[in-house]
Design a protein around this motif. Structure first.
Motif, PDB file in Angstrom:
ATOM      1  N   PHE A  19       0.779 -29.299  22.844  1.00  7.50           N
ATOM      2  CA  PHE A  19       1.018 -29.069  24.166  1.00  7.50           C
ATOM      3  C   PHE A  19       0.525 -26.721  24.276  1.00  7.50           C
ATOM      4  O   PHE A  19       0.918 -26.667  25.046  1.00  7.50           O
ATOM      5  N   ALA A  20       0.031 -26.816  23.130  1.00  4.32           N
ATOM      6  CA  ALA A  20      -0.102 -25.495  22.865  1.00  4.32           C
ATOM      7  C   ALA A  20      -1.128 -24.945  23.993  1.00  4.32           C
ATOM      8  O   ALA A  20      -2.004 -25.566  24.630  1.00  4.32           O
ATOM      9  N   GLY A  21      -0.552 -23.570  23.520  1.00  7.24           N
ATOM     10  CA  GLY A  21      -1.604 -23.116  25.515  1.00  7.24           C
ATOM     11  C   GLY A  21      -0.935 -21.842  25.690  1.00  7.24           C
ATOM     12  O   GLY A  21      -1.319 -21.090  26.590  1.00  7.24           O
ATOM     13  N   GLY A  22       0.785 -21.612  26.205  1.00  6.93           N
ATOM     14  CA  GLY A  22       0.922 -20.395  26.745  1.00  6.93           C
ATOM     15  C   GLY A  22       2.266 -19.729  25.948  1.00  6.93           C
ATOM     16  O   GLY A  22       2.363 -19.984  25.073  1.00  6.93           O
ATOM     17  N   THR A  23       2.833 -19.133  27.359  1.00  3.04           N
ATOM     18  CA  THR A  23       3.273 -17.849  26.669  1.00  3.04           C
ATOM     19  C   THR A  23       4.504 -18.468  26.653  1.00  3.04           C
ATOM     20  O   THR A  23       5.991 -18.424  25.312  1.00  3.04           O
ATOM     21  N   THR A  24       5.697 -19.894  27.404  1.00  2.00           N
ATOM     22  CA  THR A  24       6.233 -20.408  27.021  1.00  2.00           C
ATOM     23  C   THR A  24       6.528 -21.214  25.486  1.00  2.00           C
ATOM     24  O   THR A  24       7.502 -21.568  24.903  1.00  2.00           O
ATOM     25  N   GLU A  25       5.094 -21.936  25.706  1.00  2.00           N
ATOM     26  CA  GLU A  25       5.144 -22.610  24.456  1.00  2.00           C
ATOM     27  C   GLU A  25       5.809 -21.766  22.991  1.00  2.00           C
ATOM     28  O   GLU A  25       6.105 -22.644  22.048  1.00  2.00           O
ATOM     29  N   ALA A  26       5.005 -21.019  22.876  1.00  2.00           N
ATOM     30  CA  ALA A  26       4.531 -20.279  22.570  1.00  2.00           C
ATOM     31  C   ALA A  26       6.192 -19.504  21.340  1.00  2.00           C
ATOM     32  O   ALA A  26       6.303 -19.344  21.223  1.00  2.00           O
ATOM     33  N   GLY A  27       7.467 -19.110  22.814  1.00  2.00           N
ATOM     34  CA  GLY A  27       8.287 -18.911  22.874  1.00  2.00           C
ATOM     35  C   GLY A  27       9.241 -20.348  22.087  1.00  2.00           C
ATOM     36  O   GLY A  27      10.137 -19.957  21.516  1.00  2.00           O
ATOM     37  N   VAL A  28       9.074 -21.647  22.522  1.00  2.00           N
ATOM     38  CA  VAL A  28       9.685 -22.478  22.308  1.00  2.00           C
ATOM     39  C   VAL A  28       9.733 -23.065  20.830  1.00  2.00           C
ATOM     40  O   VAL A  28      10.161 -23.225  20.159  1.00  2.00           O
ATOM     41  N   GLY A  29       8.263 -23.003  20.065  1.00  2.00           N
ATOM     42  CA  GLY A  29       7.770 -23.352  18.910  1.00  2.00           C
ATOM     43  C   GLY A  29       8.098 -21.781  18.203  1.00  2.00           C
ATOM     44  O   GLY A  29       9.327 -22.338  17.140  1.00  2.00           O
ATOM     45  N   GLY A  30       8.551 -20.802  18.508  1.00  2.00           N
ATOM     46  CA  GLY A  30       9.310 -19.806  17.335  1.00  2.00           C
ATOM     47  C   GLY A  30      10.661 -19.534  17.476  1.00  2.00           C
ATOM     48  O   GLY A  30      10.631 -19.709  16.574  1.00  2.00           O
ATOM     49  N   ALA A  31      11.495 -19.844  18.845  1.00  2.00           N
ATOM     50  CA  ALA A  31      12.019 -21.091  18.554  1.00  2.00           C
ATOM     51  C   ALA A  31      12.788 -21.633  17.839  1.00  2.00           C
ATOM     52  O   ALA A  31      13.466 -21.787  16.656  1.00  2.00           O
ATOM     53  N   LEU A  32      11.785 -23.041  17.672  1.00  2.00           N
ATOM     54  CA  LEU A  32      12.155 -24.334  16.480  1.00  2.00           C
ATOM     55  C   LEU A  32      12.256 -23.927  15.766  1.00  2.00           C
ATOM     56  O   LEU A  32      12.217 -24.098  14.313  1.00  2.00           O
ATOM     57  N   GLY A  33      10.988 -22.582  15.591  1.00  2.00           N
ATOM     58  CA  GLY A  33       9.665 -22.498  14.381  1.00  2.00           C
ATOM     59  C   GLY A  33      11.290 -21.868  13.055  1.00  2.00           C
ATOM     60  O   GLY A  33      12.083 -21.720  12.475  1.00  2.00           O
ATOM     61  N   GLY A  34      12.237 -20.767  13.990  1.00  2.00           N
ATOM     62  CA  GLY A  34      12.895 -19.813  14.017  1.00  2.00           C
ATOM     63  C   GLY A  34      14.479 -20.814  13.145  1.00  2.00           C
ATOM     64  O   GLY A  34      14.842 -20.684  11.637  1.00  2.00           O
ATOM     65  N   VAL A  35      14.850 -22.366  13.304  1.00  2.00           N
ATOM     66  CA  VAL A  35      15.961 -22.793  13.347  1.00  2.00           C
ATOM     67  C   VAL A  35      15.703 -23.214  12.408  1.00  2.00           C
ATOM     68  O   VAL A  35      16.515 -23.176  11.189  1.00  2.00           O
ATOM     69  N   LEU A  36      14.672 -24.125  12.338  1.00  2.00           N
ATOM     70  CA  LEU A  36      14.097 -24.926  11.395  1.00  2.00           C
ATOM     71  C   LEU A  36      13.926 -24.150   9.672  1.00  2.00           C
ATOM     72  O   LEU A  36      14.629 -24.675   9.199  1.00  2.00           O
ATOM     73  N   GLY A  37      13.452 -23.280   9.890  1.00  2.00           N
ATOM     74  CA  GLY A  37      13.357 -22.173   9.104  1.00  2.00           C
ATOM     75  C   GLY A  37      14.763 -21.565   7.974  1.00  2.00           C
ATOM     76  O   GLY A  37      14.604 -21.481   7.304  1.00  2.00           O
ATOM     77  N   ALA A  38      15.728 -21.087   8.868  1.00  2.00           N
ATOM     78  CA  ALA A  38      16.680 -20.302   8.474  1.00  2.00           C
ATOM     79  C   ALA A  38      17.817 -21.769   8.186  1.00  2.00           C
ATOM     80  O   ALA A  38      18.330 -21.508   7.024  1.00  2.00           O
TER      81      ALA A  38
END
Length: 162
Positions: A19-38
Motif C-alpha cells: 500500500f506504499a505511496g502516501g503520508t498516512t502509509e509512511a506514518g503507519v510504517g514508521g510507527a510499526l517499524g519503531g515499535v518492532l525495532g524498539a
C-alpha cells in the motif's frame, strides 16, 4: 506472547509495502517499524539497543510506506522520531512508555518527512515549469535575436566589390 506480537508487527510492516505511496502509509510504517525495532533492540541490547532499534525500524517502516520520490526524507524523519520517542517515552513511562513513544515518534516523523519531501519536490517542479515557460516565451514570439546573420544593421562593403 512477546514473540507473537513481534511476528505480527513484522508481518504488518512487510505487508505495508503493498500500500506504499502516501503520508498516512509512511506514518503507519514508521510507527510499526519503531515499535518492532524498539522491542527487538530491547531484547538484544537493553535501553541503548531499544533506541537504536527504534531508529532503524522507524526508518525502514517509513521508507516502505512513503512515496517513491520521498523515501529518504521519510526514512530520516521516521528514524529521528522513533529513536527520540523511545528515549523520551522511557523517561516518562518505563518500558511500555518507550514502545508507545517509539510508535508515536516514528509515525509522526515518517509522515512529516514524507510530506516535506513531497512539498520540496512540488516546489522544484513549479520552479522548473516557470523556467521553461519563460524560456519558451522568449523563443516563440517573433524573430527576436535568434537570426544572427540577419541582425546586422550595416552591410559590409569590401574593396573588391567595387
Amino acid at each position: 506472547m512477546k514473540q507473537s506480537s513481534i511476528l505480527l508487527l513484522s508481518f504488518c510492516l512487510v505487508s505495508g509495502g503493498a500500500f506504499a505511496g502516501g503520508t498516512t502509509e509512511a506514518g503507519v510504517g514508521g510507527a510499526l517499524g519503531g515499535v518492532l525495532g524498539a522491542a527487538v533492540g530491547q531484547s538484544i541490547g537493553g535501553n541503548t539497543g531499544a533506541a537504536i532499534g527504534a531508529g532503524v525500524g522507524g526508518a525502514a517502516g517509513s521508507a516502505v510506506g512513503a512515496d517513491r520520490r520521498s523515501r529518504t526524507e521519510a526514512a530520516l524523519g521516521g528514524a529521528l522520531g522513533a529513536a527520540g520517542g523511545n528515549v523520551i517515552g522511557r523517561q516518562v513511562g518505563g518500558n511500555t512508555g518507550s514502545l508507545i513513544g517509539a510508535a508515536a515518534g516514528g509515525g509522526a516523523g515518517g509522515a512529516l518527512g514524507n510530506y516535506m519531501g513531497n512539498e520540496s519536490r512540488r516546489d522544484d517542479d513549479r520552479d522548473d515549469r516557470r523556467y521553461y515557460d519563460r524560456r519558451g516565451d522568449r523563443h516563440e514570439h517573433g524573430r527576436g535575436h535568434g537570426w544572427g546573420h540577419r541582425k546586422h544593421k550595416h552591410r559590409h562593403h569590401h574593396d573588391w566589390d567595387d
